[in-house]
Design a protein around this motif. Structure first.
Motif, mmCIF file in Angstrom:
data_model
loop_
_atom_site.group_PDB
_atom_site.id
_atom_site.type_symbol
_atom_site.label_atom_id
_atom_site.label_comp_id
_atom_site.label_asym_id
_atom_site.label_seq_id
_atom_site.Cartn_x
_atom_site.Cartn_y
_atom_site.Cartn_z
ATOM 1 N N THR A 217 30.290 2.433 -8.298
ATOM 2 C CA THR A 217 29.179 1.552 -7.946
ATOM 3 C C THR A 217 28.929 0.495 -9.008
ATOM 4 N N TYR A 218 28.301 -0.579 -8.571
ATOM 5 C CA TYR A 218 27.968 -1.695 -9.446
ATOM 6 C C TYR A 218 26.572 -2.188 -9.054
ATOM 7 N N TYR A 219 25.777 -2.541 -10.059
ATOM 8 C CA TYR A 219 24.401 -2.955 -9.791
ATOM 9 C C TYR A 219 24.027 -4.199 -10.582
ATOM 10 N N ALA A 220 23.195 -5.018 -9.976
ATOM 11 C CA ALA A 220 22.567 -6.099 -10.713
ATOM 12 C C ALA A 220 21.544 -5.493 -11.667
ATOM 13 N N GLY A 221 21.370 -6.143 -12.810
ATOM 14 C CA GLY A 221 20.446 -5.619 -13.801
ATOM 15 C C GLY A 221 19.022 -5.491 -13.289
ATOM 16 N N SER A 222 18.637 -6.383 -12.380
ATOM 17 C CA SER A 222 17.265 -6.392 -11.882
ATOM 18 C C SER A 222 16.935 -5.187 -10.996
ATOM 19 N N VAL A 223 17.962 -4.504 -10.502
ATOM 20 C CA VAL A 223 17.707 -3.373 -9.606
ATOM 21 C C VAL A 223 18.184 -2.049 -10.183
ATOM 22 N N LYS A 224 18.892 -2.110 -11.296
ATOM 23 C CA LYS A 224 19.434 -0.884 -11.883
ATOM 24 C C LYS A 224 18.295 0.077 -12.209
ATOM 25 N N GLY A 225 18.479 1.314 -11.807
ATOM 26 C CA GLY A 225 17.442 2.314 -12.035
ATOM 27 C C GLY A 225 16.442 2.412 -10.896
ATOM 28 N N ARG A 226 16.422 1.412 -10.041
ATOM 29 C CA ARG A 226 15.500 1.437 -8.886
ATOM 30 C C ARG A 226 16.247 1.565 -7.560
ATOM 31 N N PHE A 227 17.431 0.973 -7.490
ATOM 32 C CA PHE A 227 18.221 1.000 -6.260
ATOM 33 C C PHE A 227 19.436 1.915 -6.464
ATOM 34 N N THR A 228 19.841 2.560 -5.389
ATOM 35 C CA THR A 228 21.043 3.385 -5.409
ATOM 36 C C THR A 228 21.867 3.068 -4.172
ATOM 37 N N ILE A 229 23.153 2.805 -4.382
ATOM 38 C CA ILE A 229 24.057 2.560 -3.269
ATOM 39 C C ILE A 229 24.980 3.764 -3.128
ATOM 40 N N SER A 230 25.228 4.148 -1.885
ATOM 41 C CA SER A 230 26.105 5.285 -1.655
ATOM 42 C C SER A 230 26.870 5.066 -0.356
ATOM 43 N N ARG A 231 27.922 5.859 -0.168
ATOM 44 C CA ARG A 231 28.721 5.719 1.040
ATOM 45 C C ARG A 231 28.884 7.063 1.714
ATOM 46 N N ASP A 232 29.010 7.019 3.011
ATOM 47 C CA ASP A 232 29.360 8.196 3.800
ATOM 48 C C ASP A 232 30.571 7.786 4.627
ATOM 49 N N GLU B 298 22.179 -13.687 -4.189
ATOM 50 C CA GLU B 298 22.539 -12.916 -5.372
ATOM 51 C C GLU B 298 23.045 -11.537 -4.989
ATOM 52 N N GLY B 299 23.924 -11.027 -5.804
ATOM 53 C CA GLY B 299 24.435 -9.680 -5.584
ATOM 54 C C GLY B 299 23.427 -8.645 -6.014
ATOM 55 N N VAL B 300 23.336 -7.582 -5.256
ATOM 56 C CA VAL B 300 22.398 -6.510 -5.554
ATOM 57 C C VAL B 300 23.149 -5.258 -6.003
ATOM 58 N N ALA B 301 24.046 -4.797 -5.168
ATOM 59 C CA ALA B 301 24.809 -3.593 -5.476
ATOM 60 C C ALA B 301 26.072 -3.592 -4.621
ATOM 61 N N SER B 302 27.096 -2.938 -5.128
ATOM 62 C CA SER B 302 28.319 -2.802 -4.356
ATOM 63 C C SER B 302 28.964 -1.461 -4.655
ATOM 64 N N ILE B 303 29.859 -1.055 -3.771
ATOM 65 C CA ILE B 303 30.499 0.246 -3.925
ATOM 66 C C ILE B 303 31.943 0.155 -3.453
ATOM 67 N N ARG B 304 32.819 0.787 -4.215
ATOM 68 C CA ARG B 304 34.219 0.852 -3.847
ATOM 69 C C ARG B 304 34.405 2.069 -2.942
ATOM 70 N N ILE B 305 34.872 1.826 -1.749
ATOM 71 C CA ILE B 305 34.918 2.885 -0.748
ATOM 72 C C ILE B 305 35.854 4.029 -1.157
ATOM 73 N N SER B 306 36.947 3.707 -1.815
ATOM 74 C CA SER B 306 37.959 4.729 -2.116
ATOM 75 C C SER B 306 37.438 5.825 -3.024
ATOM 76 N N ASP B 307 36.663 5.437 -4.045
ATOM 77 C CA ASP B 307 36.241 6.444 -5.017
ATOM 78 C C ASP B 307 34.734 6.454 -5.274
ATOM 79 N N GLY B 308 34.011 5.560 -4.600
ATOM 80 C CA GLY B 308 32.558 5.565 -4.732
ATOM 81 C C GLY B 308 32.025 4.912 -5.985
#
Length: 127
Positions: free
Chosen positions: A58-73, A46-56
């Motif tokens: 983000t997308y989250y599965a409902g089960s993790v929204k508010g608990r998980f954070t995805i970020s890029r460097d 199952e998908g958890v979270a994803s991020i578009r590198i160009s602009d950051g």
């Protein structure tokens, strides 16, 4: 070809936190989107979270929204997944994946275009 290396898995008690990291060998059009997916024994991936590198974006599965954070460097070619308030149901093998587009269904990341995968890192949450 882009290569992905995950790190940061481990075992914690429920309510604890973990941070997963995914380092890409390079950013190309084939790694424009980087996501985290997980698979527990006997369950579908199952998908958890994803991020578009160009602009950051983000997308989250409902089960993790508010608990998980995805970020890029982008300077370190690293995507981090900060996981808080972990639950036993979060236990799984977590995989980093890259693709050209961040596909979602109902906001949940999908692996339709994810053609590059890491080897995975285990996350175990005890109650």
């Amino acid at each position: 070809q882009v290569q992905l290396v995950e790190s940061g898995g481990g075992s914690v008690q429920a309510g604890g936190s973990l941070t997963l990291s995914c380092v890409a060998s390079e950013y190309t059009e084939t790694s424009a989107c980087i996501g985290w997916f997980r698979q527990a024994p006997g369950k579908e991936r199952e998908g958890v979270a994803s991020i578009r590198i160009s602009d950051g974006r983000t997308y989250y599965a409902g089960s993790v929204k508010g608990r998980f954070t995805i970020s890029r460097d982008t300077t370190k070619r690293t995507v981090n997944l900060y996981m808080n308030n972990l639950e036993p149901e979060d236990s799984a093998m977590y995989y980093c994946a890259a693709g050209r587009t961040c596909y979602t269904v109902g906001g949940t990341p999908k692996s339709y275009d994810m053609h590059i995968w890491g080897k995975g890192t285990q996350v175990t949450i005890s109650s």
